[in-house]
Design an enzyme around this catalytic site. Sequence first.
Site, short mmCIF file in Angstrom:
data_model
loop_
_atom_site.label_atom_id
_atom_site.label_comp_id
_atom_site.label_asym_id
_atom_site.label_seq_id
_atom_site.Cartn_x
_atom_site.Cartn_y
_atom_site.Cartn_z
N GLN B 221 0.85 -1.21 0.01
CA GLN B 221 0.16 -0.07 0.03
C GLN B 221 0.88 1.24 -0.06
OE1 GLN B 221 -3.18 -2.07 3.10
NE2 GLN B 221 -3.54 0.19 2.79
N ARG B 368 -8.72 -0.36 7.82
CA ARG B 368 -9.73 0.51 7.24
C ARG B 368 -9.97 1.81 8.09
NH1 ARG B 368 -13.94 -1.39 2.70
NH2 ARG B 368 -14.42 0.46 1.82
N CYS B 369 -8.93 2.23 8.63
CA CYS B 369 -9.26 3.24 9.71
C CYS B 369 -7.84 4.34 9.65
CB CYS B 369 -9.04 2.61 10.88
SG CYS B 369 -8.67 3.52 12.76
N GLU B 738 -12.94 5.00 4.77
CA GLU B 738 -12.88 4.39 5.94
C GLU B 738 -14.14 4.83 7.00
OE1 GLU B 738 -9.02 5.71 6.59
OE2 GLU B 738 -8.22 3.88 6.26
#
Lengths: 168, 784
Positions: B221, B368-369, B738
């Site tokens: 990522q 996802r944060c 997110e």
Amino acid sequence: MGRSISLTVNGEMVTADVEPRLLLVHFIRERLRLTGTHIGCDTSHCGACIVLLDGVPVKSCAVLAVQADGRQLTSVEALAAGGKLHPIQAAFKQEHGLQCGFCTPGMMMSSFALLADNPDPDEEEIRWALSGNICRCTGYVNIVKAVRAASAQMKLSAAVPIPVGAGS
Amino acid sequence: MATETPLKGFIGESIKRKEDDRFIQGKGNYVDDIVLPGMLHMSILRSPFAHARIKSIKADAAQAVPGVVAVVTGDLLAQHKLAWMPTLSGDTQAVLATDKVRFQGQEVACVIATDPYVARDAAQLIEVDYDVLPAVVDPYQALEPGAPLVRDEKEGQSSNHIYHWEAGDKAKTEQAFARAERVVSLETFYPRCHPSPVETCGIVADISPVTGNATIYMTSQAPHAHRTLFAIVAGLPEEKIRILSPDIGGGFGNKVPIYPGYVVATAASLLLGKPVKWVEDRSENLISTGFARDYHMKGELAVTNDGRMLGLRVKMLSDNGAFYADAQPSKFRAGLFHIVTGSYDIPAAHVETDGAYTNKAPGGVAYRCSFRVTEASYLIERLVETAAIDLKMDPAELRSKNFIRPEQFPYTSATGFDYDSGQYEKALRLALEKAGYDELRKEQAEKRKRGELMGIGLASFTEVVGAGPGKHFDIAGLRMFDSAELRVHPTGKAILKLGVKSQGQGHETTFAQIVTEELGIPAVDVMVQEGDTDNTPYGLGTYASRSTPVGGAATAMVSRKLRDKAKKIAAHLLEASEADIDFDHGKFFVQGAPSKSKTIQEIAFAAYTNLPDGMEAGLEGVTYYDPPNFTYPFGTYLVVVDIDRGTGQAKVRRMIAVDDCGVRINPMIVEGQIHGGLAEGFGIAFMQLITFDEEGNCLGSNFTDYLLPTSWETPNFETYETVTPSPHHPIGAKGIGESATVGSPAAFVNAVIDAVAHLGIKNIDMPVTSDKIWSALHEVGAAE
């Protein structure tokens, strides 16, 4: 040690020597280099590896290559025909039914099997039919929409070609 | 038949995604699809024990298997000073264990072979003699005197305590509590879960023995940051490292850290002079790579009897596993958890966190944060629900009473965040209206009379995303800016190169649309390139919802740079003064004479063919954007559940999501992001759990035990929007990847609690499974 197998892959006859323990998904990906079929879990939960054997969806990580001997295999690569997207493919794009794309081939093959069996499924039937396919990106909302849109489109154009080797 | 004018892709247009054609035809290119000539395969032998001393490792039998090229152990790596590596939180992590194993699944040895089946077979033939030690799997027990010491190899480390961290004003908060008419408290555990993208992590490392060039394909990522870390960890010259992050099958934070498998595969390629592939299987992914959460939280809210919030006090214990490997800015030990005051105007707040080592897998990734924002949002929204129960107030009214009001922005929170913009009341009202809140409450009251359990849960979350600013925020010392390079070709087509990296978010479409908006080049003509460190400008990557806030801002700014030059060329072509040139949707024209105009395509051609005297040729530029602030997306989620008293099953009847992420570039893609986040929030609330037995055996090591939501369980989502632009972002966008995972777990749990609170049940920790709900009902005599 090797066993000879012959099968039809997306309409073409293939003969190969394989180890009896070779998984069908590895045969498809590594030997045939059809990399549209993916591996996501190894335990037949995620459905990223779904292909059709004689028209029936199977999780190819839970099938041995030797079990495909004499059968007809259809993978995502056969969905588009004659340079034209299959309505299921077009609908997944149109309805934003995919994000990272990793589960998408398996989702579309499950959808294909569903629509072959039940051309006009309602939401509950779609959700049930796809419950063996895990998607982490879409929340399934648009996948359901895509399958409904594909169903409508396929009814409109009854002449949609069935992918080679998809069985009856 | 009239044909529709194709959309160009201006902001607000839901054009179809440019990346989809390859994915729907099985032509994506993921790491496991890459095959290089002479490529070898790696398999990892992992520890079956959570805590054990390694007495010996015998690899002769493995080495003798035909097809095995090498067996790599920690001792071999130690000879190259690679047995340990730094983590993103400044700790160290074993690449391959040398002294002892510290969690079940830890990497012990690797086999490199010509065939993946052979590598796997041979790994099972490695004999490891272990001396099993007592394991500690609970962070509270880990901090007790006499607990087994996890990190005995660290100099000066005499306990399992890692850090203590505080934010906010302690004295002021104590004063608020002293004044409070009532203190509401909630002790809750946000359990360990795992992002589990459908594609696991993997690498193909290819280091040429002739040139020394290292071409590394990996599920990354953050390819640029990884290149630098590879240079530092492996001692490779950075100019010879090229990280290629091809199509990624979902990330959600799982693909931010560097894992031991990447390091060993790279080292093996270097030593053997051949490409080496390693792709984890699902169990390896679940037991060893970046888990998330595992936060024990105690929150207290000081309130007046009429529901005014005066202060917030939070104490937490973070279970970090065997190595402190949170992926987060280095100065912030609990990430951005101190956003815990959420959407509320709470004048005083104080947060204390401690971290502990346990014999569990390391990680602490932002699933996802944006760095522990999920835990913070969950705590405050559960705490507000608890306050509503204690005060016997309607939870919507209690929220409304305490919201930061629109006129208070920019708003500085008690813990020091500068909120950019928000209209919390508006989002709440829209959710209530769309749900038919008053009717639902009436229905609930009627059902309750009949003994039926129905709950309505709310969460009015505020997120903080888009890190930088680089002055305060970094990853491993690298400032959190991001970049965009734009080249417009003579024919008016363009290539946009970015430092961020999509994992399914649709960057190839969204970022092209920013160029369309700023320069007028149709999105279809803008190719977006990412994930190749040789061919994109340096950036920190995609996580923490930072791509649009930072990379998107860079794209807008570089487009504007080019527009300025284009104006000069337009003035030259139109024989007018630059000051008299206006721009609108891809056309440059003379003020007051719109017929005298040049398109961006004509200007692009002129940039290579017909320039004003003295002007440099070409139409290209690069921008490194360091944001002046975070962005603060928000929204209100409302969930309706029905609970079966006989089975404890909570069925989500409705899920209404109002999101405000500022300006929406491609609304279709934004909505898709929200759907996905809501499904993950649903999974976290109801089923996703990684837990351990007393010996440290992982009970969540495959998809039979670690449950992910399928299309069957996942509810349908009703999505709505409000639009409050970010005042500091060039196009007013805030980021959306997110929000839904951050905000929704509390809404789901609040709905369950709302259904049973009148029976005296005020908390059930996630995942809120049928058996937990039934047990809670049984305890108060309300189960059937």
